[in-house]
Enzyme design. Structure first.
Site, short mmCIF file in Angstrom:
data_model
loop_
_atom_site.label_atom_id
_atom_site.label_comp_id
_atom_site.label_asym_id
_atom_site.label_seq_id
_atom_site.Cartn_x
_atom_site.Cartn_y
_atom_site.Cartn_z
CB SER A 24 1.02 -1.14 -1.77
OG SER A 24 2.45 -2.09 -1.64
CB THR A 56 -4.07 -2.45 -3.66
OG1 THR A 56 -2.65 -2.68 -2.36
CG2 THR A 56 -3.14 -2.62 -4.61
CE1 TYR A 57 0.31 1.63 -0.28
CE2 TYR A 57 -1.75 1.06 0.52
CZ TYR A 57 -0.17 1.38 0.64
OH TYR A 57 0.60 0.51 1.87
N GLY A 72 1.19 -7.73 0.97
CA GLY A 72 -0.06 -8.05 1.61
C GLY A 72 -0.59 -8.87 1.35
CB ALA A 73 -4.12 -8.38 1.88
CB ALA A 74 -2.07 -6.96 -2.75
#
EC number: 4.1.1.11
Length: 152
Positions: A24, A56-57, A72-74
């Protein structure tokens, strides 16, 4: 139905990147509310420094913190200090386009709002689209459909 820009945080600076979080982007609720971005809403993120584009959110951080944290991945795509654009969108009928006024916030290097703008699309006398960017009226959130709510 067409996918249309609903709101933007334009040129906001990344304040942190947390690779070990579940994913996110964490944003200041003040910024989200003013641009019409909801918690858990999917957003597009465009990194002005690297050109990376991700989806993403949103989760809400501390009110007034001016935070912009990729999780995270972001976190691999944006680093602290990077300037990014965050955009949410809606699906509307083409005939509804003149009824919306997407809110765009621009930022200084400390993530203070510099300017509040609205995107406006109208039809001219010949039925052609006309686009304008105007300074925003005093609103408490972006107008997605119908008349915006005015702050008293």
């Amino acid at each position: 139905m067409r996918r249309i820009v609903a709101g933007k945080l334009h040129g906001i600076y990344v304040t942190d990147a947390n690779l070990n979080y579940h994913g996110s982007i964490t944003l200041d609720p003040d910024h989200c509310e003013e641009a019409g971005i909801l918690p858990m809403e999917f957003v597009e993120i465009w990194n002005k420094n690297s050109g990376a584009r991700i989806s993403t959110y949103v989760i809400l951080g501390e009110r007034g913190s001016r935070c912009c944290i990729l999780n995270g991945a972001a976190a691999r795509t944006c680093q602290p200090g990077d300037q990014i654009i965050i955009c949410n969108s809606i699906y509307i009928r083409e005939s509804e386009l003149p009824d919306i006024r997407p809110r765009v916030l621009t930022f200084d290097s400390d993530n203070r709002v510099l300017d509040r703008l609205e995107y406006i699309v109208k039809f001219d006398d010949f039925g052609r689209y006309r686009f304008a960017i105007e300074r925003a009226r005093s609103l408490n959130h972006a107008s997605i459909a119908g008349e915006p709510k005015t702050v008293a």
